[in-house]
Design a protein around this motif. Structure first.
Motif, PDB file in Angstrom:
ATOM      1  N   UNK A 600       0.832  -1.204   0.000  1.00 46.80           N
ATOM      2  CA  UNK A 600       0.000   0.000   0.000  1.00 46.80           C
ATOM      3  C   UNK A 600       0.871   1.260   0.000  1.00 46.80           C
ATOM      4  N   UNK A 601       1.849   1.282   0.878  1.00 39.51           N
ATOM      5  CA  UNK A 601       2.682   2.474   1.003  1.00 39.51           C
ATOM      6  C   UNK A 601       3.530   2.731  -0.235  1.00 39.51           C
ATOM      7  N   UNK A 602       3.701   1.718  -1.058  1.00 38.46           N
ATOM      8  CA  UNK A 602       4.495   1.903  -2.277  1.00 38.46           C
ATOM      9  C   UNK A 602       3.616   1.923  -3.529  1.00 38.46           C
ATOM     10  N   UNK A 603       2.337   2.209  -3.318  1.00 39.51           N
ATOM     11  CA  UNK A 603       1.456   2.489  -4.438  1.00 39.51           C
ATOM     12  C   UNK A 603       0.903   1.292  -5.164  1.00 39.51           C
ATOM     13  N   UNK A 644      -7.852   4.455  -3.172  1.00 37.02           N
ATOM     14  CA  UNK A 644      -8.157   4.103  -4.567  1.00 37.02           C
ATOM     15  C   UNK A 644      -9.437   4.754  -5.073  1.00 37.02           C
ATOM     16  N   UNK A 645     -10.156   5.452  -4.207  1.00 35.00           N
ATOM     17  CA  UNK A 645     -11.347   6.169  -4.643  1.00 35.00           C
ATOM     18  C   UNK A 645     -12.637   5.408  -4.479  1.00 35.00           C
ATOM     19  N   UNK A 646     -12.618   4.247  -3.855  1.00 33.54           N
ATOM     20  CA  UNK A 646     -13.854   3.494  -3.600  1.00 33.54           C
ATOM     21  C   UNK A 646     -14.392   3.923  -2.236  1.00 33.54           C
ATOM     22  N   UNK A 796       6.117   5.994  -2.929  1.00 35.67           N
ATOM     23  CA  UNK A 796       5.464   6.992  -3.791  1.00 35.67           C
ATOM     24  C   UNK A 796       4.516   7.914  -3.042  1.00 35.67           C
ATOM     25  N   UNK A 797       3.827   7.394  -2.013  1.00 34.63           N
ATOM     26  CA  UNK A 797       2.931   8.289  -1.281  1.00 34.63           C
ATOM     27  C   UNK A 797       3.738   9.321  -0.506  1.00 34.63           C
ATOM     28  N   UNK A 830      -0.361   7.655  -8.854  1.00 30.24           N
ATOM     29  CA  UNK A 830      -0.162   6.211  -8.733  1.00 30.24           C
ATOM     30  C   UNK A 830      -1.438   5.501  -8.321  1.00 30.24           C
ATOM     31  N   UNK A 831      -2.469   6.265  -7.925  1.00 29.63           N
ATOM     32  CA  UNK A 831      -3.733   5.644  -7.538  1.00 29.63           C
ATOM     33  C   UNK A 831      -4.433   6.327  -6.392  1.00 29.63           C
ATOM     34  N   UNK A 832      -3.845   7.385  -5.811  1.00 31.76           N
ATOM     35  CA  UNK A 832      -4.459   8.079  -4.685  1.00 31.76           C
ATOM     36  C   UNK A 832      -5.395   9.145  -5.262  1.00 31.76           C
ATOM     37  N   UNK A 833      -6.633   8.744  -5.514  1.00 37.25           N
ATOM     38  CA  UNK A 833      -7.570   9.529  -6.318  1.00 37.25           C
ATOM     39  C   UNK A 833      -7.881  10.879  -5.684  1.00 37.25           C
TER      40      UNK A 833
END
Length: 973
Positions: A600-603, A644-646, A796-797, A830-833
């Motif tokens: 998770x912490x690395x995207x 992830x935006x859900x 990445x975060x 990377x996915x953090x909407x």
């Protein structure tokens, strides 16, 4: 259901009954509740609760009842076992549901405690507690549940812990817990007193203390009792005299009245009064009563017959006489004393030799029938049979360990150690040694949370040992327990001794575990030493096949690699740790959590979600959903959906994170729900923060505030304040959160970015530049350094948050160029909407200031679309403000198709909710009608609005009415 008779009429308790019924009402509506009913012995607690049981059954509740017993804290989970046995034997839905919960089935009589899995001690207790919670939740899905714990003043430690756990965990389940206890038994050091004090502070708990009945109510009660006092005359005067002496106690009054009907004089004390009725029995009946009193509150018919040594006919005649006089009542398999006070009076009246002889008789009879070791230990001890007591105590300790009752296991092992020296050939009799029992006792103490006692017991044992292997094992356990607790003094020394004392030679499992523990103990001292020890532990574990030590060492190496190495190496180590099971469920869940966390912490959000899901499934399958790492995996799963935006799924998960928290572990979980509540601008965040606020302050016991709650809750409270236009309050929260973080903690970067946002909004105009410089330097240092030196790689975060912080720092100086915000937005890509959208909001603002209107509109539109999809109301309002300033026109709102296309996308449950919304019902009423919580209704309404493409309940209702009109239906309501 018990028939209502004159003898059982409920008089003078209408207020208390109404309160209990309100708790049942709340449970029916989806809000769990707890009632603790206290009062003196004989005051009417059981009678009141029986009335509630009857009414609950009439209303369709599943009713479970468990009775505690005065057996010296010997039988773990006795009321739970009693309730489960009743459910299993009664062919009830609860009995049928037991088949899915092996940790509960092994508590039933005749079950093998060792067959439900490998978990023992503390892990087995977590498994058991989770299974009880799961069973109650499962039952409550079809019918509300009432679970009664009778006589909690006799409850064992594990039962008390279970009650606390359920009280804290139950939130929106349709479950009511009711416990009764004697207030006159609670001396200053009674173990139930601190439990009651803890529970009565919780909002779900209703404390009910029964006062003495008033004279009129007591007289009314006595007048309804059908006894022979009417035949002897003087009814009114007699009742008046009894009322005067009884002090408002119904049981005492009834016994006084019965005694007056049999003799001219009335005994002076309650004990004498109760014994006078026993003394009036024929000789054989008196003998039966005395024998039954040694058995306890209840006794099996066949055992009573053997213990009394009467023939079947004389026994039945004696019992018929006893039952007819209301001294014993018939129960499931035999007989029970009408009141515990009567059993106590008869037992206390036995001569010492008589009592000893009868306990010995019961021990012999119960042993022949395969009774539990704990019950045998009780009778052997009371019967002064030390060899029998030793053997039974050791076995009872082992069984208690297996079923997850570590406090009782510790008690049994300690009792065995107390009499060890007084038993000839004790090792042959028990099949073990005193040292082994002491080690087991210490392990049980640690598993029950008493690390101080565990370490003290092991240290007392140390001087008598001369075997290097035992010395190593003992010191490894001392270091392990100190590592798991906050009692760090002596931890490293004990771990070093555990390794150094072992003779040189081939590696052994003991060496592997000692090295793995030594590595953990050294974790805060020297990175290089930790890595060396963990590698040595890994080599030894692989050589001898000690998989638990191998996995522990791999996890330690991975955590070290995070601080000093590469992501690829971290993931490689954790892949090895999770490749096969270690044989220790706690270690397996720990490995899975860290693997999911690193991903998770690395995207790697998709992979992290799958890993966390597998861990949650393992925890659920083994009954460890509420264990430490089971809980950690659930909040990690929440964060993955959030990032992830859900957000709808994230909100559903967060709805299970209790708002009304009372313990640090609950507060930690609750803090995570603020991500979604603050992000959506929910008013629920205010209530949650109010409950979390006490955890921001120093604890009275150790002077420490809860750093994780401060970091999480105050960090998100800062964001809430910023959305509400209060940067000064936000900066106050940020300052407190920054003070709790280690300088190398990458989580510090996010908090610093939030503080810089506050400063850019004018939080501290007089020293904004200095404070901004301090925050950005902290963020840069945390990004570049780990606990043991320079950080080779930042996830990445973390890197995205650093870019956000840099952009905010430039904003405080008026130099925030669009490229700074573009880099931040792209980094969150990377996915953090949500954070991508927040960055694009600032990017649009910066582009607009730079004169690039078209590019600004593009970024603004992207951010607006994301805010709408997430339901991120505060962000949307900020974007609306920017759009008005820029005179952007909003993208057209989606319009439902003429045929109601939006309605066609709703689930069956969402259509039910929408029908009630269209009828004008609020969420609370909808929840009651559909038997779901108000919070769940809110989530469904949010989903409905998103799917219909509307902004309000009124618009959604209009669409529903149009569909009904088109179909020729009459609108609801």
């Amino acid at each position: 259901m018990r028939p209502k008779t004159a003898r059982t009429a409920l008089i003078g308790r209408s207020g208390e009954l109404d309160l209990l019924l309100r708790v049942l009402d709340a449970a029916e509506g989806g809000l769990a509740g707890v009632a603790l009913v206290g009062g003196d012995a004989g005051i009417g607690k059981t009678r009141l609760v029986n009335e509630v049981r009857d009414l609950a059954e009439e209303r369709g509740f599943t009713v479970l009842v468990g009775q505690c017993a005065e057996l010296g804290d010997a039988l773990p989970y006795l009321p739970l076992v009693d309730a489960l046995r009743g459910a299993a034997e009664g062919g009830t839905p609860a009995g049928d549901a037991l088949t899915a919960w092996p940790a509960l089935r092994r508590l039933l009589p005749g079950a093998d405690p060792g067959t439900a899995g490998a978990a023992t001690g503390a892990l087995a207790q977590q498994q058991l507690f989770g299974s009880v919670l799961g069973l109650l939740a499962e039952l409550a899905e079809s019918r509300p549940v009432l679970f009664v714990f009778e006589d909690l003043h006799w409850a064992d430690r594990s039962t008390r812990d279970l009650l606390v756990f359920l009280t804290r965990m139950l939130q929106r389940e349709r479950v009511t817990l009711v416990g009764t206890y004697r207030t006159d038994d609670l001396h200053r050091r009674h173990p139930l007193r601190p439990v009651l004090a803890e529970l009565q502070r919780l909002p779900l708990v209703n404390a009910i203390e029964l006062p003495p009945l008033g004279n009129d109510d007591l007289a009314h009660y006595l007048a309804t009792i059908d006894t022979s006092h009417r035949a002897i005359g003087g009814g009114v005067d007699l009742i008046g005299g009894v009322v005067e002496r009884a002090g408002g106690n119904p049981f005492f009054a009834e016994e006084l009245l019965a005694a007056a009907a049999m003799c001219d004089g009335v005994p002076g004390t309650l004990s004498d009064l109760l014994l006078s009725r026993v003394e009036a029995l024929p000789d054989q009946a008196r003998h039966v009563m005395r024998v039954a009193a040694v058995a306890g509150h209840s006794v099996d018919h066949d055992i009573l017959g053997d213990a009394t040594d009467l023939g079947e006919i004389p026994l039945e005649d004696a019992l018929r006489e006893i039952v007819s006089r209301g001294l014993l009542t018939t129960s499931r398999d035999g007989y029970a004393f009408r009141h515990a006070l009567l059993q106590e009076a008869v037992y206390d009246d036995l001569l010492p030799g008589e009592r000893t002889r009868l306990h010995g008789t019961f021990a012999r009879l119960l042993a022949a029938r395969g009774a539990s070791a704990a019950e045998l230990a009780h009778h052997y001890h009371a019967g002064h049979d030390l060899p029998g007591a030793l053997r039974a105590s050791v076995e009872a300790g082992r069984i208690a360990t297996d079923v997850g009752a570590p406090a009782e296991a510790h008690r049994h092992f300690d009792r065995a150690l107390e009499i060890w020296e007084h038993v000839t050939d004790a090792e042959r009799l028990t099949g073990t040694t005193a040292v082994r029992i002491a080690l087991s006792s210490a392990a049980a103490a640690a598993d029950s949370g008493d690390y101080r006692r565990a370490v003290a017991q092991l240290r007392r044992l140390s001087p008598v040992l001369d075997d290097p292997l035992l010395i190593s094992e003992l010191n490894e356990r001392i270091a392990y327990h100190l590592t798991d607790s906050d009692l760090g003094v002596g931890m490293v020394e004990a771990a070093r001794t555990a390794v150094d004392v072992l003779p040189p030679g081939e590696p052994t499992p003991l060496l592997a575990r000692a090295l793995a523990t030594y590595a953990r103990a050294m974790f805060t001292t020297s990175g290089a030493a930790v890595t060396d020890l963990a590698n040595r532990a890994l080599d030894a574990a692989r050589t001898v096949g000690a998989r638990d030590a191998e996995v522990s060492a791999l996890i330690t190496l991975a955590i070290m690699e995070e601080a000093t190495g590469t992501v690829e190496r971290v993931e490689e180590l954790l892949d090895l740790a999770t490749a096969t099971r270690s044989g220790d469920l706690s270690i397996d869940l720990r490995a899975t959590f860290h693997q999911a966390r690193v991903r998770y912490e690395h995207g790697e959000l998709d992979t992290a979600a799958r890993t966390a899901g597998a861990g949650i499934e393992l925890a659920a399958r083994t009954g460890l959903t509420w264990s430490a790492y089971g809980t950690d995996l659930r909040f990690l799963q929440f964060l993955i959906h959030y990032a992830s935006g859900d957000w709808d799924t994230a909100e559903l998960i967060a709805s299970g994170f209790g708002v009304r928290v009372g313990m640090p572990t609950e507060a930690h979980l609750s803090s995570f729900a603020l991500f979604i509540e603050v992000g959506r601008g929910s008013d629920a965040a205010d209530e949650r923060l109010a409950w979390l606020r006490p955890f921001w302050k120093a604890d009275e016991r150790d002077g420490q505030a809860d750093s994780l709650v401060i970091y999480m809750a105050r960090g998100l409270a800062a964001e809430q304040a910023l959305w509400r236009g209060d940067p000064k309050t936000a900066l106050c929260h940020v300052s407190a959160a920054v003070d709790t973080c280690d300088p190398f903690d990458p989580g510090l970067i996010r908090i610093c970015a939030t503080g810089l946002w506050a400063l850019a909004e004018g939080a501290s105009p007089h020293d904004a530049r200095e404070r901004a410089d301090d925050l950005i330097e902290r963020a840069r240092w945390a990004a570049a350094n780990g606990p043991y030196g320079p950080r080779l790689e930042l996830g990445p975060e973390g890197a995205a948050w650093l870019l956000r912080a840099e952009a905010e720092w430039h904003r405080t100086r008026g130099t925030a160029e669009p490229e700074l915000w573009r880099r931040a937005a792209d980094a969150f890509g990377f996915g953090f909407v949500y954070e991508d959208a927040r960055s694009r909001w600032r990017l649009a603002e910066s582009l607009l200031d730079a004169g690039d209107r078209e590019a600004a509109r593009t970024e603004w539109s992207r951010a607006l679309e994301t805010a709408d999809r997430l339901g991120a109301a505060p962000l949307r309002r900020a974007l609306e403000t920017l759009g008005l300033r820029a005179r952007f026109s909003e993208p057209p709102q989606p319009v439902p198709a003429a045929g109601g296309g939006g309605l066609d996308t709703l689930t069956a449950r969402e259509r039910e909710v929408l029908e009630h919304v269209a009828a004008g019902l609020p969420n609370r009423e909808i929840g009651k009608l559909l038997y779901i919580s108000q919070k769940t209704v809110s989530v469904h309404v949010s989903n409905i609005l998103a799917k219909l493409g509307v902004a309000s309940r009124t618009q959604a209702a209009a669409i529903a009415h149009r569909r009904k009109a088109a179909a020729g239906e009459r609108p609801a309501g």
